[in-house]
Design an enzyme around this catalytic site. Structure first.
Site, PDB file in Angstrom:
ATOM      1  N   CYS A 193     -24.840 -86.827   9.632  1.00 57.50           N
ATOM      2  CA  CYS A 193     -24.646 -86.687  11.373  1.00 57.50           C
ATOM      3  C   CYS A 193     -24.223 -85.638  11.788  1.00 57.50           C
ATOM      4  CB  CYS A 193     -24.284 -88.012  11.904  1.00 57.50           C
ATOM      5  SG  CYS A 193     -22.530 -88.373  11.159  1.00 57.50           S
ATOM      6  N   CYS A 194     -22.990 -85.106  11.121  1.00 56.13           N
ATOM      7  CA  CYS A 194     -22.102 -84.151  11.622  1.00 56.13           C
ATOM      8  C   CYS A 194     -22.620 -82.789  11.756  1.00 56.13           C
ATOM      9  CB  CYS A 194     -20.777 -84.047  10.880  1.00 56.13           C
ATOM     10  SG  CYS A 194     -19.883 -85.617  11.270  1.00 56.13           S
TER      11      CYS A 194
ATOM     12  N   GLU B  80     -13.635 -88.115  13.404  1.00 54.08           N
ATOM     13  CA  GLU B  80     -14.876 -87.699  12.936  1.00 54.08           C
ATOM     14  C   GLU B  80     -15.379 -86.523  13.793  1.00 54.08           C
ATOM     15  OE1 GLU B  80     -17.734 -90.861  12.316  1.00 54.08           O
ATOM     16  OE2 GLU B  80     -19.621 -89.253  12.506  1.00 54.08           O
TER      17      GLU B  80
ATOM     18  N   GLU C 145     -14.673 -96.028  10.795  1.00 52.47           N
ATOM     19  CA  GLU C 145     -14.943 -94.824  11.570  1.00 52.47           C
ATOM     20  C   GLU C 145     -14.361 -95.071  13.068  1.00 52.47           C
ATOM     21  OE1 GLU C 145     -19.004 -93.700  10.722  1.00 52.47           O
ATOM     22  OE2 GLU C 145     -18.704 -92.591   9.205  1.00 52.47           O
TER      23      GLU C 145
END
Lengths: 636, 636
Positions: B393-394, B325, B309
């Site tokens: 997380c997003c 991301e 990432e």
């Protein structure tokens, strides 16, 4: 090699199997390569690389792991991975294949020592994996998806067969068979009272079929077919990465971990050679078409994604960020070889040849001491070969490929006295024909630097020979038989056969036009739009900063119509043909200095200035001072 | 919000800190957005998304983990990751920021319940992480590199500050402070009897500086600086991935895990705002230049590599394989915001605006129910938003960004009565000036669909206002003051200031030319050679198969000189301006059917045929039936 059982010559491989393969391999022990391209590399491989790798195996504890398993040393398991044993097996296979050409006493000692350590580490029930010993013994066979036990077993069996073939000894073969027997007893259908399962990393399928061919024991073939049949049915919880997302016969795309998939396909091809099953063969054809039409680098490399060392989407072929693992290229060669054996079509040898020169060979430095795991098609100078890796699959894999290379040169038809020549290099072969006669075939050529291949055949009576006209030879090749030119050029797409009554000493001259040529890429490959790659014969070329100082290779533009100059430079990189051309360089204007994006129209570049470009074969890159490298160049 | 302590209005944020930042934020509680672009999305966020996320937090055991730690339930830790607590904290922060606009009783209950569960799970010594409880308690702080304890702590503290700011309650703030105190007592220099260490995933640096600003306690600032100073000295064994490969002041490139690096840079910027240290500021400038000049997508997205990432090499910006991301884009907005606060230059708001519209917003579906983790700039129709992720997380990060968006609109000079307007949207703000006066600022605009921004200022006496002319506005903007046009266009590169004695009701009209424009990319980005992207104002556009049926988007060619037609389509995708143009489609010829490479010259394409292209804003892609999508198009 035990002293009581010295090798007396090449051991004849059984040829009674593989009823559904059109061709039979000519064993490497019957072939000699004596050229100036492969032979110096193969000599370094057997005389230096193998010994250096053995030292790495000892220094990294990989052989100690066997001693530990046998209770000879008291150490923890060494290395990062549960598949460390496989590096020893692959080295052993490479060393075995090198023995006929290099029966060096030191090498013999290393081989015999290693075999002893392996044999002593085998469990009474035949199981053998040094990772799953002592405290980890209860974990045996508990995680087929991730732990590579069957993969390691496959490499053990392959090493054992190689050792048996070149020495006649069954010392390691007995170890391999015992483990294979244990596996056959353990895994299978529940109705047979066995444990369902399939390998998370394919490899054993090939090994078991070859063990069947070597021993005649049908159980091994059945076991290989079981492992292929059981894939894709949710037995181990694998996904696309493991080619476990759907049954093999329904697979249509190369997916997931690239080495895994080409090893699987090699194993499937081996099963098809024995069974002739149309559904399996159909899957192979679909997978082959997907790989070669949608997922193959111009180098022959495969597996574009770093993430998962994997195949990507169709046409996903980045250059600087290509992964193209050396082992994946080796697996691709093994698969191509088997496809060619199945039906004799030269398209498979075309891919095999490209891959050998341009995707396998770059994996090894010219001095035979360092390796690439990844093989990008562009670089900024930071990607350099390493002497070893924590995950050391590639180094011994390159060694066994180079050691076994003569075995990829010739095949013979299973019924007719017809020899297929897949690869070209100065050398000779003694080919046993189906009727028992032996044909002595001599190649006299400077291939791949020169395009003339002179073939002399010493045989009497009916005989045919197929000379591959490579697919890059689009304008066709010329053939002279005993000095008489055939008026028509021979085109790629089939081997050329000559069937008549042969006299000893008959000569065929194959003339392949070895001109530099520019190659374009399918327009759906995003990075190669408007770009060209340079090839000459089977060799892919690249541009290195050290030969092209004073400008950024990304700013060069090649004229599609420009004439390339060829010159053989003996002193350079072991002796290569360089290609040079006048071109243009157009660096980005200063307006680009501080930004990535601008509204159109933009002065994208300064006025072009002339530049002189020099290209070298891609296999030889990164053997001098670090710098930028490019395969694909902008063209106009 | 405890019933005994209801909020009585916006809590004034302390402004006595940050002596080295030129600007002070105007708190979100003093800003109201009432436009037709952001406001409907923000309403869905607070009224639907937050409640749905709370259900996910409960269903996936993330809140149960706190109950378990407090001994209330007897379950194993739920979830895949040791940082699952952070999802709860981020949700809590988002919910807190939404309270001023949505003081819904149900939302209040969810917030107060969550705070209670968190508070009850805190250890007597202040430590709080539900993963490291019971059997894993001995592992506390043993692996700073990988286990995210300090990262989770940072999110707890940020949530606590948000909750305190909007409610005045210190219920969660006390929990956060106790944990922060524990961290301050634990980590530091050996000479002080503490444990050296630095976070493997940055985040707590920002939180500690903000805690210092909120409480005035210098220890928190010192601790943040310590964590930044201690990075890159081998304390935790991290590498480039963790930005631990060299000391922060020597870092020159954005490297490794993208979210980590922009969170680190945000924390550094916070420290610089307090300390003014030139070496740290210099590092920020270098890193900012690297990101924006070498590693930024045209969408504002960052972090091109799937593998890790991570940021890649300079100019490594693949489209279909871009990772970008959503969280990295959010971190970039946070960093840009802080850079702008430091020196007031509009370049930071330029990047922030691009990123908000084109890299953050695509992370959320139009219905507010599904999310992108990765945001590719091209797709074959298989990448679709998901309702939740194992690594979640997003989703709450998008929610807190949308909830806190009003806080990114305005700043005020720390000394002068001068207001900076960073973003444009219908709405208003009450800005407290350094001299204590309040300026009421009203934006009347249809931005980003329309380019006219009418600003009314109600204030008396000396006052200045800076209106950002965005960097895409290369031809310049026009400004009318109380109906009088300034004769010269205003160019990007600085805010435009008007300093005079203001009368209440003064009107400024900013006219931004919102024409569709084609953008070219730096020629060293390999995939974008010969291609263009389409923008209109701050919005990046893309092409979806559903609007462009009958051909493959990869085969379309745009004429750089063609005129694009704009039309507002109310019924489409929540209301968007579409852009259409006449173009050409040239599919690959049949000669390409079965191969990837051909010798030049090749008939690469059939004769072009006319095509009609329709583009939609990139943020709205993948909200209809799946199909191919492209941002960069071939151009001639």
């Amino acid at each position: 090699m035990p002293e009581q059982d010295p090798p007396t010559g090449p051991v004849v491989v059984e040829t009674t199997h593989s009823p559904h393969a059109r061709l039979r391999p000519v064993p490497l022990t019957d072939v000699r390569i004596a050229d100036r391209f492969w032979e110096p590399r193969r000599a370094i491989n057997r005389e230096q690389t193998l010994a250096a790798q053995y030292r790495h195996l000892e220094e990294t504890g990989r052989i100690d792991n066997f001693r530990r398993a046998a209770g000879k040393v008291d150490k923890p398991f060494q290395g990062l991975y549960p598949f460390n044993d496989s590096d020893v097996y692959k080295w052993l296979e490479a060393a075995a294949w090198s023995l006929p050409e290099y029966p060096d006493p030191g090498m013999l000692r290393m081989i015999e020592t290693t075999i002893s350590e392996i044999a002593d580490a085998q469990e009474p029930d035949g199981y053998l994996n040094t990772y799953f010993t002592f405290e980890r013994a209860p974990e045996r066979w508990t995680n087929l998806k991730d732990k590579h036990e069957l993969y390691c077993a496959g490499h053990l069996i392959q090493a054992a067969i190689a050792h048996h073939r070149v020495t006649g000894s069954d010392r390691l073969l007995c170890v391999g068979r015992r483990f294979a027997d244990h596996i056959c007893e353990t895994f299978g259908r529940e109705v047979e009272g066995k444990r369902p399962g399939t390998p998370g990393h394919e490899e054993i399928e090939m090994a078991l079929v070859e063990l069947y061919r070597t021993t005649g024991d049908q159980r091994y073939f059945d076991q290989a077919r079981y492992f292929i049949d059981s894939r894709g049915h949710g037995l181990i919880g694998g996904g696309e990465y493991h080619q476990d997302h759907r049954p093999v016969r329904e697979q249509e795309r190369m997916t997931g971990h690239a080495v895994r998939h080409v090893y699987l396909c090699s194993g499937i091809a081996d099963v098809v050679a024995e069974s002739g099953e149309p559904a399996l063969r159909g899957a192979l054809d679909n997978l082959w078409a997907n790989m070669t039409r949608k997922q193959l680098y111009v180098s022959g490399g495969i597996g574009s994604r770093h993430d998962g060392e994997a195949f990507g989407r169709d046409y996903e072929l980045p250059n600087e960020r290509s992964y193209t693992e050396t082992c994946a290229a080796i697996g691709s060669v093994m698969w191509s070889w088997r496809m060619g054996q199945l039906d004799g079509h030269p398209r498979y040898a075309d891919v095999m040849e490209t891959t050998l020169y341009n995707a396998v060979l770059p994996g090894l430095s010219l001095d035979g001491g360092t390796y690439f795991y990844e093989n990008p098609l562009a670089d900024d100078g930071t990607h350099r070969r390493q002497p070893w890796f924590g995950c050391a699959c590639c180094p011994p894999n390159v060694a066994r490929m180079l050691a076994s290379l003569p075995g990829y040169f010739y095949s013979v038809d299973k019924e007719k006295p017809l020899v297929h020549v897949h690869l070209y290099a100065e050398g000779e072969a003694f080919v046993t024909l189906p009727d028992g006669r032996t044909a002595h075939i001599i190649q006299h050529t400077d291939y791949p630097w020169g395009g003339i291949v002179e073939v002399t055949v010493n045989v009497e009576g009916p005989f045919g020979i197929g000379l591959r006209v490579p697919d890059w030879c689009e304008e066709g090749a010329r053939i002279l038989i005993n000095g008489n030119a055939d008026p028509e050029p021979y085109l790629p797409g089939d081997y050329q056969f000559e069937n008549e009554a042969w006299r000893p000493g008959a000569r065929i001259m194959l003339i392949l036009p070895l001109r530099p040529r520019l190659v374009e890429c399918h327009p759906h490959v995003a990075e190669n739009t408007g770009k060209v790659a340079l090839m000459r014969g089977p060799l892919l070329y690249c541009f290195e900063e050290t030969d092209n100082p004073g400008f950024d290779l990304r700013d060069a533009t090649v004229n599609r119509a420009a004439v390339w100059r060829e010159s053989y430079r003996k002193e350079l990189l072991g002796g290569i043909v360089t290609l040079t051309v006048d071109a243009e360089v157009t660096p980005p204007s200063e307006a680009w200095e501080d930004r990535l994006y601008r509204t159109v129209p933009v002065a994208g570049a300064l006025e072009p200035r002339p530049a002189f470009l020099t290209a070298i074969p891609y296999y030889a890159w990164a053997n001098r001072e670090p710098g930028r490298m490019a395969v694909w160049m902008r063209a106009r």
